[in-house]
Write a protein that holds these residues in place. Sequence first.
Motif, PDB file in Angstrom:
ATOM      1  N   VAL A 115      -1.609  -1.093  -4.804  1.00 59.26           N
ATOM      2  CA  VAL A 115      -0.334  -1.422  -4.179  1.00 59.26           C
ATOM      3  C   VAL A 115       0.761  -0.871  -5.088  1.00 59.26           C
ATOM      4  O   VAL A 115       0.829  -1.212  -6.273  1.00 59.26           O
ATOM      5  CB  VAL A 115      -0.159  -2.949  -3.987  1.00 59.26           C
ATOM      6  N   GLU A 149      -0.705   1.217  -0.606  1.00 61.62           N
ATOM      7  CA  GLU A 149       0.387   0.683   0.221  1.00 61.62           C
ATOM      8  C   GLU A 149       1.639   0.743  -0.649  1.00 61.62           C
ATOM      9  O   GLU A 149       1.583   0.417  -1.843  1.00 61.62           O
ATOM     10  CB  GLU A 149       0.072  -0.768   0.611  1.00 61.62           C
ATOM     11  N   ASN A 181      -2.885  -2.079   5.768  1.00 57.10           N
ATOM     12  CA  ASN A 181      -3.154  -2.764   4.495  1.00 57.10           C
ATOM     13  C   ASN A 181      -2.338  -4.043   4.322  1.00 57.10           C
ATOM     14  O   ASN A 181      -2.269  -4.580   3.225  1.00 57.10           O
ATOM     15  CB  ASN A 181      -2.829  -1.827   3.326  1.00 57.10           C
ATOM     16  N   THR A 185      -2.389  -6.449   0.966  1.00 53.86           N
ATOM     17  CA  THR A 185      -1.171  -6.338   0.147  1.00 53.86           C
ATOM     18  C   THR A 185      -0.499  -7.699   0.004  1.00 53.86           C
ATOM     19  O   THR A 185      -0.118  -8.107  -1.091  1.00 53.86           O
ATOM     20  CB  THR A 185      -0.185  -5.344   0.810  1.00 53.86           C
TER      21      THR A 185
END
Length: 474
Positions: A115, A149, A181, A185
Amino acid sequence: MKITIVGAGYVGLVTAGCLAELGNQVMCVDNDAKKISLLNAAQLPIYEPGLQELMSRNRAAGRIQFTTGMADGVEHGEVIFIAVGTPSQEDGSADLQYVLAVARQIGRNIKSFKVVVNKSTVPVGTAYRVQAAIATELSKRGISEPLFEVISNPEFLKEGAAIEDFMHPDRIVIGVDQGNNYAATHQLIEQLYSSFNRHHARTIWMDVRSAELTKYAANAMLATRISFMNEIANLSDLLGADIDCVRRGIGADKRIGHDFLYAGTGYGGSCFPKDTRALIQTALDCGSQLKVVSAVEQVNDLQKKIMVDRILDYFGNDLTGLKFGVWGLAFKPNTDDMREAPSLVIIQALLLLGAQVCAFDPLAGNEALDALSCELIDSPEALANFELADCASEAIEDADALLLVTEWKTFHHPDFALIKSLLKRPLILDGRNLYDPKMLEEMGIAYQGFGRRNSLALSFSNTKNTPQDMLETT
Ligand SMILES: NC(=O)c1ccc[n+]([C@@H]2O[C@H](COP(=O)([O-])OP(=O)(O)OC[C@H]3O[C@@H](n4cnc5c(N)ncnc54)[C@H](O)[C@@H]3O)[C@@H](O)[C@H]2O)c1
């Protein structure tokens, strides 16, 4: 959790130190090898209260490391923060070259799901550009899986109180768009910030664009309060009102509150000036105009010059042979940050008008000298008239006036009798409304603040008044 922070500046280091303090394994990456060597030698490239102790503690506990190696950084963190600079470009818009360079490096090195959290202050739509930059690098490597992400998580800390702000945030804004995602996330970021949500939920989830705009709107709102108060202070000067009474009178209204209502030499720093400019430019790019924010910026530009205008009113346009003692250089107390500090505008103007300036700042002296050397690169003779003092009294010895520019605590209660004896003329220009005008007048020290009832009248322009003459005119 394993976390990587890219950018070891004011935001990156504070984020790194605070997240390590919460037990995370943090790797901090910067492409400035000098900064990383300093950090690896247990020194800090910046000053921020409490940061040295925080870093030492977490280094000793093995929870924080520093590197220039981006590949290691990308490998290390499940969450990768981007905390690099977004300075102004010529037209006022934010320069995204550093953010996008980091995005490309992430794309070149990513091997498993990450992330990517954008903490830099960036215009609306930047998360999508970061996403595209990473995806382009991945596709060059023949990878089409959604291995990452990109989310927005703007930072609201204040330099000088950054650790306190990070550890006790009013809110944590997180911008994530619904997509493949989203669930993973959301879970990871909620876990990352769970310590801050124990008392009550501080995370505010929204879409990416709204999160990016929230940061600019917050800074523009705070800057607006300052410029508004500066205008009211200037009006107070004309009307004989006292801005300090007005400030307390309006701040007591719960709808208004007391913060960011102080009049003075205007706002500076690494955020308000560049972020208001970037927001104005964002609106122009959309074919719109932000009239309020534009006015806020104009008022601030003028405000930084008022102290010099007052000096010219008093001393005339040629300042040759005059010396000014300046207290405070950093854009605010408790930092060594000189970015867009009002002191730079004031000192530069005085030097170019022929004056000598001797300045003292508890921390930012060398940074100020570097900044002034850049600004005055074409006027070395003016720069030669600038010197740094080792202490506050040295700065004002034999000076024609004391200019208080940054309200460091050490300047709050000076020995005014000593000041009077050191100055060639007993004159204080108070850029932060710190001192009591009445008490100074009683001591025979001429005083000019911003919007204070007992300030010196400005109707004595173009005369070489003595401070005593000035006192008699009020
Ligand atoms: N300073 C603040 O008070 C504050 C508060 C909130 C938000 N912000 C925002 O946070 C961002 C960072 O601000 P800052 O004041 O910490 O900046 P800074 O200039 O202090 O630090 C930025 C760091 O990023 C590093 N860097 C640049 N390119 C890099 C790259 N490709 N790889 C690795 N490192 C790189 C630089 O060497 C520098 O050390 C900005 O967008 C700013 O607007 C700042």
